[in-house]
Design an enzyme around this catalytic site. Structure first.
Site, PDB file in Angstrom:
ATOM      1  N   HIS A 140       0.815  -1.214   0.000  1.00  0.00           N
ATOM      2  CA  HIS A 140       0.000   0.000   0.000  1.00  0.00           C
ATOM      3  C   HIS A 140       0.847   1.261   0.000  1.00  0.00           C
ATOM      4  O   HIS A 140       2.048   1.230   0.254  1.00  0.00           O
ATOM      5  CB  HIS A 140      -0.945  -0.009   1.210  1.00  0.00           C
ATOM      6  N   CYS A 179       2.888  -4.974   6.718  1.00  0.00           N
ATOM      7  CA  CYS A 179       2.654  -4.648   5.314  1.00  0.00           C
ATOM      8  C   CYS A 179       3.905  -4.103   4.637  1.00  0.00           C
ATOM      9  O   CYS A 179       4.857  -3.690   5.275  1.00  0.00           O
ATOM     10  CB  CYS A 179       1.538  -3.619   5.205  1.00  0.00           C
TER      11      CYS A 179
END
Length: 190
Positions: free
Chosen positions: A150, A166
């Site tokens: 992301h 992440c």
């Protein structure tokens, strides 16, 4: 599967910078160091075409172009803190533009002072931790792993181990990658 040394050795030293296009040209990228901008390389030992590979020790994500001629685009990334990085093979099970965000229960438990206030979630937008775009990583039998590739609102975190699991990218870079990567793309977190 290639190891880090052989992978890096096969990349051409004269990798070309990747043009992100006018839509991706933002102040966030303008302040980003030139050596960490996306670069295109042709590998002597190609990765499988149309796949993503994250090399955590190099803070790099490689998108192997679908044409299958060994060309990859390297993006600088941030990765998870010690003990939170999860290696494995995943697929892109969902893609979202300006996604909403909710910390996982584990994040809230680990750091309630940082995350409890977001237990009901946060709408998408420039200050959202998932940034401009997100690729949601899934595994068979497990479904959504809650791991994402992301955007990040703070590009100074790129090249560091700071996330809760992440892979983070500069917003203009994730927009560039997002537009190229279809659903069900294989992602290898090495």
């Amino acid at each position: 599967m290639q190891n880090r040394r052989s992978f890096i050795a096969t990349a051409l030293a004269s990798g070309a910078a990747v043009a992100l296009g006018p839509a991706a040209a933002t102040a966030q990228t303008e302040a980003f160091p030139r050596e960490m901008m996306p670069r295109m390389f042709k590998l002597a030992e190609p990765l499988p075409p149309g796949t993503i590979h994250v090399f955590p020790n190099e803070f790099s994500l490689y998108w192997s172009l679908p044409e299958g001629d060994g060309t990859v685009i390297r993006y600088a990334v941030r990765i998870a803190r010690d003990g939170l990085y999860e290696s494995g093979t995943f697929t892109v099970g969902a893609k979202k533009e300006w996604p909403s965000w909710r910390p996982t229960d584990e994040m809230i438990e680990r750091e309630p002072h940082n995350y409890a206030q977001y237990a009901d979630g946060m709408p998408g937008g420039p200050d959202n931790p998932l940034g401009a775009r997100a690729l949601y990583l899934f595994q068979p039998g497990r479904g959504d792993t809650f791991l994402r590739i992301h955007g990040v609102p703070n590009p100074r975190t790129i090249g560091r181990s700071v996330s809760n699991g992440c892979v983070g990218m500069v917003n203009s870079h994730i927009v560039h990658l997002y537009d190229q990567v279809p659903l069900n793309t294989v992602v290898n977190l090495l």
